[in-house]
Design an enzyme around this catalytic site. Structure first.
Site, PDB file in Angstrom:
ATOM      1  N   THR A   1       0.837  -1.196   0.000  1.00 32.21           N
ATOM      2  CA  THR A   1       0.000   0.000   0.000  1.00 32.21           C
ATOM      3  C   THR A   1       0.871   1.244   0.000  1.00 32.21           C
ATOM      4  O   THR A   1       1.911   1.306   0.668  1.00 32.21           O
ATOM      5  CB  THR A   1      -0.943   0.028   1.216  1.00 32.21           C
ATOM      6  OG1 THR A   1      -1.552   1.317   1.310  1.00 32.21           O
ATOM      7  CG2 THR A   1      -0.201  -0.251   2.515  1.00 32.21           C
TER       8      THR A   1
ATOM      9  N   TYR B   1      -3.020  -1.534  10.666  1.00 29.14           N
ATOM     10  CA  TYR B   1      -3.090  -2.145   9.343  1.00 29.14           C
ATOM     11  C   TYR B   1      -1.857  -1.781   8.521  1.00 29.14           C
ATOM     12  O   TYR B   1      -1.168  -2.645   7.978  1.00 29.14           O
ATOM     13  CB  TYR B   1      -4.356  -1.708   8.600  1.00 29.14           C
ATOM     14  CG  TYR B   1      -4.241  -1.840   7.101  1.00 29.14           C
ATOM     15  CD1 TYR B   1      -4.152  -3.097   6.501  1.00 29.14           C
ATOM     16  CD2 TYR B   1      -4.185  -0.717   6.282  1.00 29.14           C
ATOM     17  CE1 TYR B   1      -4.019  -3.222   5.117  1.00 29.14           C
ATOM     18  CE2 TYR B   1      -4.055  -0.832   4.906  1.00 29.14           C
ATOM     19  CZ  TYR B   1      -3.970  -2.090   4.329  1.00 29.14           C
ATOM     20  OH  TYR B   1      -3.829  -2.212   2.964  1.00 29.14           O
TER      21      TYR B   1
ATOM     22  N   LYS C   1       1.515  -3.929   6.970  1.00 28.22           N
ATOM     23  CA  LYS C   1       2.009  -3.902   5.599  1.00 28.22           C
ATOM     24  C   LYS C   1       3.485  -3.507   5.545  1.00 28.22           C
ATOM     25  O   LYS C   1       4.252  -4.013   4.713  1.00 28.22           O
ATOM     26  CB  LYS C   1       1.171  -2.925   4.767  1.00 28.22           C
ATOM     27  CG  LYS C   1      -0.321  -3.218   4.765  1.00 28.22           C
ATOM     28  CD  LYS C   1      -0.665  -4.494   4.032  1.00 28.22           C
ATOM     29  CE  LYS C   1      -0.788  -4.274   2.566  1.00 28.22           C
ATOM     30  NZ  LYS C   1      -1.343  -5.446   1.839  1.00 28.22           N
TER      31      LYS C   1
END
Length: 824
Positions: free
Chosen positions: A152, A191, A195
């Site tokens: 991301t 989150y 990542k």
């Protein structure tokens, strides 16, 4: 030819927003190559638990594949229900030897990761463990495989510096790095932290193991259209608009369609990169063939629009939609869940060589126009309550603590038995079957430990030592009886390990028939019309018996039952503990007491085949109780147990008339199987009881009850949606059920085609379509939910059932099928 150029491509997370259109694109582009979708449908489950969900209709996996065949003639796309956080991933990669793997199977919501401790832990475990399992599996079994990992753009630390494409050589204090290092990362939520950790693990795997990995720093995706999806509703991907899974542009569009203002969080100066769904799919679908060199960690900044602040984005969406006649208001600053306080738009550029080399991309206006057209038919279904954020990312110590409802986390332990991940790990260890066996009342799926015990016995050198076989069999029998006695103690009954229930019933019926012949009269047998042929078949077929069936009133009314007993004065009473067809728990203890009080000489027999392993056997008022071990105990085929009283054994004389038992103990001769046999079965029964004892009676009942209630609720919703008249026969299970069994009657619907379709899709239940002993039609589906199953797999079963209902409906209605098959 390079093997990796013809081997399958796996798309982990292929049921999701990006995963589904990506898998569809790959299948269309590569018709000679197998594309494998791997997903455990957790995104669907999370959305349901959060009372959210897709605005666009999304079909089940089986329905999607069928639509692909019908619309695009795609035959190279398959779906596997599999959790990447399990050993099944390792087995899949070892067996299928993929040339490329797209890894999109992660919990992708930053707000959700900040909602509670359990959600944060779930995010870390799901994302980091799944990624680590993938790296090790590829290292061990397919080291040349190309991994395309969905990262991301939010991983990067936004400080005002231009953002390099992965690696760069920074300068500090007048010195410049001699080798490239990763661009700095920073996260404000768990989150994105997961990542960032994934990226670190990937870098290690490339440097240390020589893996080939492309790490895609994906920006915010928006839109729902791709040319492969087109206007085919059956191929739509999901589009979420809630605070957890709704991306900013999709949320803005949905708000505008229902007349709500566009909610800009905080100051609105925070920047986001953008990329349309179609651009992302197009670019991603090309990456598999652009394989990095061994040991190369290639990073791609995946965005087409890099300069928008949220304020500018809201203004742009407003202008574009206003031109389409949709009035839009903007609400700024009312919500600030992330405490985003930038006072001005931060200026930096983003290196994105890979995307820029691809040429022109879709414009924002074009994508918004297509998305509006897709969503317009569903605008009345928009739930305005989903827009307001409820998760605060920071603790404001100036605010007093508010008393409110408890947050229900994703992995809430059902009835306190532990989380779903633990149950899935247990299932993978003991019951790693892909099919969903919801028919253990016929044959349960044997546990791995049971099969292992049998295999160990068969592969032992004792098979070349006859006396040793008897000795090992005797040892297993003693252990088995000891465990069973501790599980279900009784001072009045002796336990013997026996054959399965049907064989036990045959032996009992033949013994009683011999007694009837010796006395010169037919024995009157009292039973219910709900017995299985394997239980009462011998009594119904042998001429020495006269079988009488209880009426519905006599089953449900103790006084009516007592009157029937007084009038008939039966010689034999034969009752199942749980009814074979309706799954109703009969009050056999009460019945047995009534009979023994009124007709003491009556032989009372209970068949516990449908309850052994779910409910303790009712021994107190029975002469003989028997049941199978291969149903709810998940033991070896053809094995069972029988409990008998001393009085019964004296009256019967024997059930086995020849041979000597394995154990020379009082009551064993004539009632314990004798002579040479497959002694490994005894080792298997011992393993089954050991597993049952380890889990515990209470946990097994509670877990089965919890999952059965989930199944019942979902099944009822599905049947209601499809206007199928139905009712559940075992309503006594509603809250305090003692067994994981659900039976649904559909008096106006033939269940057999649905049953056949479900079997073909790997979901197995029991179909009963006949007339019962009282002449009433039975159109039933009986589901037994094993305690080891998981919420995810039950959701998958429900999705499959609904898909099968639709396919059966279409096959029964050719005109409707023709309408759906015609071009749009």
């Amino acid at each position: 030819m390079d093997r990796t150029m013809i081997s399958p491509i796996i798309v982990l997370g292929g049921d999701g927003y990006l995963g589904w259109p990506l898998a569809l694109r790959l299948a269309k582009q590569l018709p000679q190559r197998q594309i494998i979708i791997v997903d455990n449908l957790s995104r669907r489950r999370w959305a349901k638990q959060l009372e959210a969900g897709s605005l666009t209709p999304i079909l089940s996996s089986s329905e999607r594949l069928a639509a692909c065949r019908r619309i695009h003639n795609i035959t190279n796309l398959e779906y596997l229900h599999l959790d990447v956080n399990s050993d099944s991933l390792n087995s899949l990669i070892q067996s299928r030897q993929p040339g490329a793997i797209y890894h999109l199977a992660q919990q992708c919501s930053a707000p959700l990761s900040m909602r509670s401790m359990k959600d944060a832990l779930h995010t870390l475990r799901n994302n980091e463990e799944g990624n680590m399992r993938l790296l090790w599996a590829v290292k061990e079994h397919a080291p040349d495989c190309h991994i395309i990992k969905l990262g991301t753009f939010g991983e990067y630390a936004k400080s005002g510096l231009d953002i390099a494409e992965g690696y760069f050589k920074p300068s500090y204090n007048g010195k410049t790095a001699e080798r490239a290092i990763p661009y700095p990362r920073q996260s404000d939520d768990f989150y994105h932290a997961s990542k960032i950790n994934d990226t670190n693990y990937i870098s290690i795997a490339c440097r240390m193991w020589g893996l080939r990995i492309t790490d895609v720093m994906q920006s915010t995706i928006f839109g729902a259209w791709t040319p492969d999806i087109g206007d085919h509703e059956a191929l739509y991907t999901r589009l979420d608009y809630d605070e957890y899974f709704g991306t900013v542009v999709n949320r803005f569009i949905t708000q505008a369609l229902c007349g709500c203002p566009l909610t800009v969080y905080g100051t609105g100066h925070q920047r986001t990169g953008l990329m349309s769904l179609n651009d992302s799919v197009t670019s991603m679908s090309e990456l598999w063939s652009e394989t990095p060199a061994p040991g190369q960690h290639r990073v791609i900044n995946h965005l087409t629009e890099a300069s928008f602040s949220i304020n500018e984005l809201a203004d742009t969406v407003k202008d574009l939609l206003s031109k389409q006649g949709i009035p839009v208001d903007i609400q700024r600053g009312e919500f600030d869940p992330r405490q985003e306080t930038e006072q001005s738009k931060m200026q930096y550029s983003v290196e994105r060589r890979h995307v820029q080399q691809r040429g022109p991309q879709e414009g924002l206006a074009d994508v918004i126009s297509k998305t509006v057209a897709m969503l317009m038919p569903y605008r009345d279904q928009i739930d305005k309550q989903r827009f307001a954020p409820h998760t605060q990312w920071q603790t404001d110590i100036s605010q007093p603590e508010q008393n409110g409802g408890e947050v229900i986390t994703l992995n809430m332990p059902p009835l306190g038995q532990g989380d779903e991940q633990r149950w899935e790990q247990f299932r993978q260890q003991e019951f790693p079957y892909q099919n969903l066996n919801l028919n253990p009342g016929t044959l349960g799926s044997p546990a791995t430990s049971v099969l292992s015990a049998i295999k160990t016995f068969h592969h032992s050198d004792v098979l070349a030592y006859p006396l040793g076989q008897y000795g090992e069999g005797r040892k297993a029998l003693l252990n088995t009886q000891s465990i069973a006695t501790s599980l279900w103690p009784s001072t009045s009954h002796q336990l013997q390990i026996s054959s399965g229930a049907s064989q036990c019933s045959n032996l009992l019926a033949l013994n009683l028939a011999r007694q009837a012949a010796a006395n010169g009269w037919k024995m009157r047998v009292l039973t219910t019309p709900h017995e299985h042929i394997g239980g009462t078949g011998a009594f119904e077929r042998l001429p020495e018996f006269e079988v009488h069936y209880l009426s519905k009133e006599e089953i449900n009314n103790p006084d009516a039952f007592a009157k029937r007993v007084a009038k008939l004065r039966p010689d034999v009473a034969f009752f199942s503990h749980i009814a074979y067809d309706s799954a109703y728990i009969f009050p056999v203890d009460q019945w047995g007491k009534t009979i023994k009080d009124m007709v003491p000489e009556c032989c009372v027999i209970f068949d516990v085949s449908q309850s052994l392993g779910l409910i303790p056997p009712p021994l107190e008022h029975a002469d003989a109780v028997f049941g199978s071990c291969h149903k709810w105990l998940f033991g070896p085929r053809g094995s069972g147990m029988m409990w008998t009283t001393q009085a019964f054994r004296e009256r019967a004389g024997a059930l086995h008339w020849s041979g000597a038992p394995l154990i020379d103990e009082p009551g064993a001769t004539g009632f314990s199987p004798a002579g040479g046999m497959d002694f490994s079965v005894l080792a298997g029964v011992e393993a089954a009881l050991t597993l049952h004892q380890r889990i515990g009676d209470k946990t097994i009942r509670q877990r089965g009850r919890y999952l059965a209630n989930n199944l019942r609720s979902g099944l009822s919703d599905i049947l209601d949606r499809h206007d199928i008249n139905h009712h559940f026969l075992n309503q006594q299970y509603s809250v305090d059920c003692e067994a994981g069994v659900v039976t649904v009657a559909m008096p106006e619907y033939d269940p057999y085609p649905l049953y056949q379709a479900m079997n073909q899709q790997g979901v197995h239940c029991k179909c009963i379509k006949d007339k019962c002993k009282t002449g009433e039609d039975r159109m039933l589906l009986r589901f037994g939910v094993p305690f080891y199953e998981t919420e995810t797999r039950i959701e998958s079963a429900l999705s499959t059932i609904e898909g099968c209902i639709k396919s059966v409906s279409l096959s029964m209605n050719p005109s409707r099928l023709a309408r759906q098959a015609s071009p749009h």
